[in-house]
Design a protein around this motif. Structure first.
Motif, PDB file in Angstrom:
ATOM      1  N   ASP A  98       6.559  60.715   5.293  1.00 51.03           N
ATOM      2  CA  ASP A  98       6.784  59.265   5.275  1.00 51.03           C
ATOM      3  C   ASP A  98       8.042  58.892   6.044  1.00 51.03           C
ATOM      4  O   ASP A  98       8.141  57.788   6.590  1.00 51.03           O
ATOM      5  N   ALA A  99       9.021  59.810   6.081  1.00 50.83           N
ATOM      6  CA  ALA A  99      10.298  59.514   6.737  1.00 50.83           C
ATOM      7  C   ALA A  99      10.129  59.244   8.221  1.00 50.83           C
ATOM      8  O   ALA A  99      10.920  58.513   8.815  1.00 50.83           O
ATOM      9  N   GLY A 100       9.105  59.826   8.844  1.00 52.82           N
ATOM     10  CA  GLY A 100       8.873  59.558  10.257  1.00 52.82           C
ATOM     11  C   GLY A 100       8.634  58.076  10.519  1.00 52.82           C
ATOM     12  O   GLY A 100       9.177  57.506  11.471  1.00 52.82           O
ATOM     13  N   TYR A 101       7.841  57.444   9.663  1.00 53.25           N
ATOM     14  CA  TYR A 101       7.577  56.014   9.810  1.00 53.25           C
ATOM     15  C   TYR A 101       8.818  55.190   9.496  1.00 53.25           C
ATOM     16  O   TYR A 101       9.111  54.185  10.150  1.00 53.25           O
ATOM     17  N   LEU A 102       9.566  55.623   8.473  1.00 53.90           N
ATOM     18  CA  LEU A 102      10.799  54.919   8.125  1.00 53.90           C
ATOM     19  C   LEU A 102      11.820  55.024   9.254  1.00 53.90           C
ATOM     20  O   LEU A 102      12.576  54.083   9.507  1.00 53.90           O
ATOM     21  N   GLN A 103      11.836  56.180   9.937  1.00 55.21           N
ATOM     22  CA  GLN A 103      12.759  56.352  11.052  1.00 55.21           C
ATOM     23  C   GLN A 103      12.438  55.376  12.178  1.00 55.21           C
ATOM     24  O   GLN A 103      13.340  54.751  12.755  1.00 55.21           O
ATOM     25  N   LEU A 104      11.176  55.225  12.503  1.00 55.34           N
ATOM     26  CA  LEU A 104      10.784  54.275  13.552  1.00 55.34           C
ATOM     27  C   LEU A 104      11.146  52.850  13.161  1.00 55.34           C
ATOM     28  O   LEU A 104      11.581  52.054  13.999  1.00 55.34           O
ATOM     29  N   ARG A 105      10.983  52.534  11.888  1.00 62.08           N
ATOM     30  CA  ARG A 105      11.345  51.188  11.426  1.00 62.08           C
ATOM     31  C   ARG A 105      12.859  50.967  11.537  1.00 62.08           C
ATOM     32  O   ARG A 105      13.311  49.872  11.888  1.00 62.08           O
ATOM     33  N   ALA A 106      13.641  52.016  11.262  1.00 60.15           N
ATOM     34  CA  ALA A 106      15.101  51.889  11.297  1.00 60.15           C
ATOM     35  C   ALA A 106      15.631  51.583  12.690  1.00 60.15           C
ATOM     36  O   ALA A 106      16.691  50.959  12.831  1.00 60.15           O
ATOM     37  N   VAL A 107      14.917  52.015  13.729  1.00 62.32           N
ATOM     38  CA  VAL A 107      15.401  51.815  15.096  1.00 62.32           C
ATOM     39  C   VAL A 107      14.559  50.804  15.876  1.00 62.32           C
ATOM     40  O   VAL A 107      14.707  50.681  17.092  1.00 62.32           O
ATOM     41  N   SER A 108      13.699  50.081  15.193  1.00 63.83           N
ATOM     42  CA  SER A 108      12.789  49.168  15.890  1.00 63.83           C
ATOM     43  C   SER A 108      13.533  48.066  16.639  1.00 63.83           C
ATOM     44  O   SER A 108      13.028  47.532  17.626  1.00 63.83           O
ATOM     45  N   GLY A 109      14.736  47.713  16.193  1.00 59.47           N
ATOM     46  CA  GLY A 109      15.489  46.651  16.850  1.00 59.47           C
ATOM     47  C   GLY A 109      16.264  47.098  18.077  1.00 59.47           C
ATOM     48  O   GLY A 109      16.957  46.292  18.707  1.00 59.47           O
ATOM     49  N   TYR A 110      16.151  48.393  18.425  1.00 57.59           N
ATOM     50  CA  TYR A 110      16.892  48.924  19.562  1.00 57.59           C
ATOM     51  C   TYR A 110      16.007  49.193  20.774  1.00 57.59           C
ATOM     52  O   TYR A 110      16.385  49.930  21.682  1.00 57.59           O
ATOM     53  N   ASP A 111      14.807  48.605  20.793  1.00 56.40           N
ATOM     54  CA  ASP A 111      13.919  48.828  21.924  1.00 56.40           C
ATOM     55  C   ASP A 111      14.536  48.235  23.185  1.00 56.40           C
ATOM     56  O   ASP A 111      15.350  47.303  23.134  1.00 56.40           O
ATOM     57  N   TRP A 112      14.128  48.762  24.342  1.00 53.46           N
ATOM     58  CA  TRP A 112      14.765  48.377  25.605  1.00 53.46           C
ATOM     59  C   TRP A 112      14.588  46.900  25.930  1.00 53.46           C
ATOM     60  O   TRP A 112      15.457  46.296  26.562  1.00 53.46           O
ATOM     61  N   SER A 113      13.497  46.290  25.514  1.00 49.97           N
ATOM     62  CA  SER A 113      13.315  44.857  25.780  1.00 49.97           C
ATOM     63  C   SER A 113      14.408  44.035  25.097  1.00 49.97           C
ATOM     64  O   SER A 113      14.977  43.114  25.684  1.00 49.97           O
TER      65      SER A 113
END
Length: 277
Positions: A248-263
């Motif tokens: 489950d931590a893999g999905y939580l990790q992606l959520r934690a950094v979702s605001g740092y996308d290049w756009s």
């Protein structure tokens, strides 16, 4: 100007003096975290240009990247074993000694996990120019010590050492086959590109509380005190003993950094450029 390392990792005074002069000519400086901003203000003093904090960008996937059989064959690793990963340039400030001390405890408690350390030593083995650069930067002796430390431990401590430059394809494969990645830096002023890359692929990152590394963490249980091998060992064992939570931590990790996308990062830069203009 973007300053990835507000406090240089190398020791050469003349390089730092020339860089200070260059940085003071900027209309604005960009760093990757509040700690980096404070370090740069202390470093440059009253003549510091305005300093803006913009996180290190990354390209998060929609879901964690699964490992395939080809990944294990490519790397020569066994799918029957679980893996913890540290990758990037192998430097002393990244806490390799702390990780190795912690790993002695981890391997004694978990017999199905191996530590993979992959990256290049800055020892100047690329030729005369490389050796000269390593000598000027003060990294040659450090590389010799790190190599000796790793080679003496690898064979007996269930450590896979992949020394040298790693291709993008190999790095992606390493991240996919790993349960988690660990970045136990002793010191850091900015952000780690390697940690950003792992987080963006949904590989949970266990980091020390230095620089902007904590910005990537899922929560406080994925952050340890810098230089504390005992705490690092406890956290590694805690995470690795809960495989369902790790999934489950893999999905939580992606959520934690979702605001740092290049756009998003590009828009922040564009707003800054417009204000400067």
């Amino acid at each position: 100007m973007t300053v990835h390392n507000p406090l240089p990792h190398e020791k050469s005074g003349i390089f730092r003096m020339l860089e200070d002069r260059l940085l003071r000519t900027a209309d604005a400086l960009v760093v990757h975290g509040e700690a980096a901003r404070e370090d740069l203000l202390r470093r440059l003093g009253r003549r510091t240009p305005p300093v803006h904090v913009v996180p290190h960008g990354l390209a998060p996937l929609r879901q964690p990247a699964p490992a395939g059989g080809e990944d294990y064959r490519r790397l020569g690793l066994s799918p029957a074993q679980r893996h913890v990963l540290l990758f990037g340039n192998l430097r002393g400030y990244k806490g390799l000694d702390v990780l190795l001390e912690a790993w002695s405890s981890v391997r004694s408690e978990l017999d199905d996990v191996a530590l993979v350390i992959a990256g290049r030593l800055w020892g100047g083995r690329q030729g005369i120019s490389g050796r000269l650069a390593a000598s000027l930067a003060g990294t040659g002796d450090e590389a010799v010590g790190i190599r000796a430390m790793l080679e003496s431990r690898a064979s007996r401590d269930r450590i896979v050492l992949l020394e040298g430059f790693q291709s993008d394809e190999d790095i992606d494969a390493l991240i996919r086959v790993s349960e988690l990645s660990v970045f136990p830096y002793r010191r850091l002023s900015g952000q780690s590109g390697a940690a950003c890359r792992a987080a963006a692929m949904g590989c949970p990152v266990l980091v020390s509380r230095v620089g902007a590394l904590p910005d990537l963490a899922i929560d406080d249980t994925w952050i340890v005190r810098s230089g504390d091998a005992d705490e690092l060992a406890r956290r590694l064992v805690e995470k690795l003993r809960a495989p369902d939570a790790l999934a489950d931590a893999g999905y939580l990790q992606l959520r934690a950094v979702s605001g740092y996308d290049w756009s998003t990062i590009a828009r922040v830069h564009l707003d800054l450029y417009r204000r400067l203009a």
